[in-house]
Design an enzyme around this catalytic site. Structure first.
Site, PDB file in Angstrom:
ATOM      1  N   LYS A 140       0.664  -1.336   0.073  1.00  0.00           N
ATOM      2  CA  LYS A 140       0.247   0.017  -0.059  1.00  0.00           C
ATOM      3  C   LYS A 140       0.804   1.030   0.003  1.00  0.00           C
ATOM      4  CE  LYS A 140      -1.541   2.980   2.737  1.00  0.00           C
ATOM      5  NZ  LYS A 140      -1.740   4.105   1.811  1.00  0.00           N
ATOM      6  N   GLY A 181       7.281   5.784   7.625  1.00  0.00           N
ATOM      7  CA  GLY A 181       6.472   6.964   7.963  1.00  0.00           C
ATOM      8  C   GLY A 181       6.727   7.471   9.145  1.00  0.00           C
ATOM      9  N   SER A 182       5.635   8.181   9.780  1.00  0.00           N
ATOM     10  CA  SER A 182       5.691   8.953  10.720  1.00  0.00           C
ATOM     11  C   SER A 182       5.729   8.081  12.080  1.00  0.00           C
ATOM     12  CB  SER A 182       4.498   9.706  11.084  1.00  0.00           C
ATOM     13  OG  SER A 182       3.297   9.206  10.979  1.00  0.00           O
ATOM     14  N   VAL A 198       2.080   7.192  13.529  1.00  0.00           N
ATOM     15  CA  VAL A 198       1.484   5.890  12.676  1.00  0.00           C
ATOM     16  C   VAL A 198       2.436   4.641  13.033  1.00  0.00           C
ATOM     17  CG1 VAL A 198       0.985   4.805  10.533  1.00  0.00           C
ATOM     18  CG2 VAL A 198       0.455   7.290  10.980  1.00  0.00           C
ATOM     19  N   GLY A 199       3.695   4.672  12.978  1.00  0.00           N
ATOM     20  CA  GLY A 199       4.688   3.417  13.378  1.00  0.00           C
ATOM     21  C   GLY A 199       4.303   3.060  14.508  1.00  0.00           C
ATOM     22  N   GLU A 237      10.489   2.240  10.083  1.00  0.00           N
ATOM     23  CA  GLU A 237      11.511   3.384   9.803  1.00  0.00           C
ATOM     24  C   GLU A 237      10.645   4.498   9.862  1.00  0.00           C
ATOM     25  OE1 GLU A 237      14.645   3.221   9.750  1.00  0.00           O
ATOM     26  OE2 GLU A 237      14.946   1.229   9.371  1.00  0.00           O
ATOM     27  N   CYS A 289      13.677  11.978   5.710  1.00  0.00           N
ATOM     28  CA  CYS A 289      13.693  11.651   7.210  1.00  0.00           C
ATOM     29  C   CYS A 289      15.074  11.959   7.662  1.00  0.00           C
ATOM     30  CB  CYS A 289      13.453  10.169   7.337  1.00  0.00           C
ATOM     31  SG  CYS A 289      14.354   9.029   6.142  1.00  0.00           S
ATOM     32  N   GLN A 318       1.077  19.601   4.434  1.00  0.00           N
ATOM     33  CA  GLN A 318       2.452  19.590   4.934  1.00  0.00           C
ATOM     34  C   GLN A 318       3.031  21.144   4.986  1.00  0.00           C
ATOM     35  OE1 GLN A 318       4.261  16.885   6.011  1.00  0.00           O
ATOM     36  NE2 GLN A 318       5.839  18.858   6.647  1.00  0.00           N
ATOM     37  N   GLU A 343       9.587  16.708  14.823  1.00  0.00           N
ATOM     38  CA  GLU A 343      10.051  16.442  13.148  1.00  0.00           C
ATOM     39  C   GLU A 343       9.034  17.562  12.402  1.00  0.00           C
ATOM     40  OE1 GLU A 343       9.102  13.188  10.919  1.00  0.00           O
ATOM     41  OE2 GLU A 343      11.086  13.001  10.080  1.00  0.00           O
TER      42      GLU A 343
END
Ligand code: NDP
Length: 479
Positions: A173, A226-227, A230-231, A248, A282, A329, A381
């Site tokens: 996805k 991702g962020s 969410v991770g 990551e 990142c 963003q 971040e």
């Protein structure tokens, strides 16, 4: 009429519940294509297709796998200009950066084509007489791959290629914002000779498709980039279901500039890693930690260098920095410039939205001075062209501030001293350390990843990728 793009499920292109336009962030009037949104049933079908394909693919000839991956890599490299242009048009990094990323994706497939042939095991003596012990690696099963928008070709490549090389099947996805590169990659993979169902692409939102993919009982492992928020959520879900997981996530990467640094080099590498690719990496340096003796010269020089940066349409010639990828963003980036100033920072340069000849999400790269480690601008971040400077007395304080973050992805030091370079490499709490190089910009054949809140689980890329994409078996034989 823009072209419609469907999901790839069991080797067939299948329309989902509707189509979403993919918009060029340099020019909001430019629609790249329409990309379908998978339904929950289609996600289920994709996982089922991968499960069905797994028994044969998991024991397929390593030559067949190597040939397929090599073919994919060869095609990507041959089409790097076209694919890199698509990438720049879709994500907003400059065309040169887009072509570089496409080439990286091609090289990753080539690298893992070779790795198919290099997987080894061990034969060791038993502690008991007359018994032989073999240690081998086997594929994990069906791997769910969830990717972010900022490297829409390289990150899918560095997950898909090792997954396939080691005999896994994949349901991927991509980020909803940038389905174009993932679709192009899927189209190339679909013609590579890999059997139907081994690789499946489902497009759609994280909440609609990502979440059920992570939780699907037919998925054995999840690789996510991702962020952090969410991770962390995905890690919890995988833990409850006892799935293998690799994350990551973000960074708040320090770039230390010491008194003895080569000033011109320090400025160039700071500008590059803070602002190129619109700061949407990142591994970008968002905290420039500068020692007293070079501080004034550095601030003056970086301000002058920033005045020369050209922001504009990602596809135009002579542009250094493309647009921010999305409106949300851009709003986040601008809000952090505001937050920093409210916390007491001084805006040295940039920080405002730019109106250019095309309607896009352009922003002048922002640099804040007089910042302290406890400010939000230095702890959270931002993920845009926003960096801050922290002034410190000397090396010890610089190292302390570099490590004074919940993240630990990349860290850099600019110095001409072997003593400090060596000490920094040893004592930086980051997964990747650079000496006199930008924190962003890494090789494709060596491990990639961080520590602390930046990464979780085994490393990605290079030979270390096998830790995640294989499981170890120990077999005992009575001789
Ligand atoms: P997000 O975490 O918002 O999204 C990443 C992916 O997860 C997207 O495909 C997203 O789908 C999907 N997703 C969202 N919610 C869920 C859910 N509940 N379950 C499953 N999947 C979900 O990150 P961004 O796309 O905004 O990417 C930027 C982030 O990625 C930054 O924090 C950056 O630091 C990090 N990053 C880290 C790298 C690293 O290697 N350390 C490399 C590159 C980026 P959707 O698009 O539909 O929201």
């Amino acid at each position: 009429m823009t072209q419609k793009h469907d999901n790839l499920i069991a080797g067939e292109w299948i329309a989902g519940t509707g189509y979403t336009p993919n918009i060029n962030p340099s020019n909001l009037g430019d629609v790249i294509g329409e990309y379908t949104q998978a339904s929950a049933e289609q996600l289920d079908a994709a996982v089922q297709a991968a499960r069905t394909a797994f028994p044969a693919w998991s024991v397929s000839s390593i030559q067949a796998r190597a040939d397929a991956l090599d073919k994919i890599g060869t095609e990507i490299l041959a089409r790097r200009e076209e694919l890199g242009t698509l990438l720049a048009r879709e994500e907003g990094k400059t065309k040169a950066e887009g072509i570089g990323e496409a080439a990286r994706a091609g090289n990753i497939f080539k690298f893992f084509a070779g790795e198919c042939l290099r997987l080894t095991g061990e034969v060791v003596p038993s502690v008991r007489p007359g018994i032989g012990v073999e240690i081998t690696r086997e594929p994990v099963g069906v791997v769910g791959i969830v990717t972010p928008w900022n490297f829409p070709m390289a990150i899918p490549a560095w997950k898909i290629a090792p997954a396939l090389a080691y005999g896994n099947c994949v349901v991927m996805k991509p980020a909803d914002l940038v389905p174009g590169c993932a679709w192009a990659l899927a189209e190339i993979i679909s013609r590579s000779g890999i059997p139907a169902g081994v690789f499946n692409l489902v497009m759609g939102r994280g909440s609609v498709i990502g979440d059920p993919l992570v939780n699907h009982p037919g998925v054995d492992a999840i690789s996510f980039t991702g962020s952090q928020a969410v991770g962390a959520h995905i890690a919890q879900q995988c833990a409850v279901k006892l799935k293998k997981v690799q994350l990551e996530m973000g960074g708040k990467n320090p770039q230390v500039i010491l008194d003895d640094a080569d000033l011109a080099q320090a400025v160039e590498l700071s500008v590059q890693s803070a602002f190129f690719s619109t700061g949407q990496r990142c591994t970008a340096s968002s905290r420039l930690i500068v020692t007293d003796g070079i501080y004034s010269k550095f601030v003056e020089a970086i301000k002058s260098r920033m005045a020369t940066l050209k922001v504009g349409d990602a596809l135009a010639a002579g542009i250094d920095i493309g647009p921010v990828s999305s409106l949300s963003q851009l709003e986040q980036d601008l809000s952090y410039v505001d937050i920093g100033q409210k916390e007491g920072a001084v805006l040295l340069a940039g920080g405002q939205r730019l109106k250019l000849s095309t309607d896009g999400f352009f922003m002048a790269p922002a640099l804040l001075t007089d910042t302290t480690a406890d400010m939000r601008i230095n702890r959270e971040e931002v993920f845009g062209p926003v960096a801050s400077i922290i002034r410190v007395k000397g090396y010890e304080e610089a190292l302390f501030e570099a490590n004074n973050t919940p993240f630990g992805l990349a860290a850099g030091v600019a110095t001409t001293s072997l003593k400090y370079a060596t000490h920094f490499k040893r004592h930086s709490q980051a997964g990747m350390v650079m000496v006199n190089l930008p924190t962003a910009g890494v090789d494709y054949h060596v491990p990639f990843g961080g520590r602390k809140g930046s990464s979780y689980g085994p490393r990605e890329q290079g030979r270390y990728a096998q830790e995640f994409y294989t499981v170890v078996k120990t077999a005992y034989t009575l001789a």
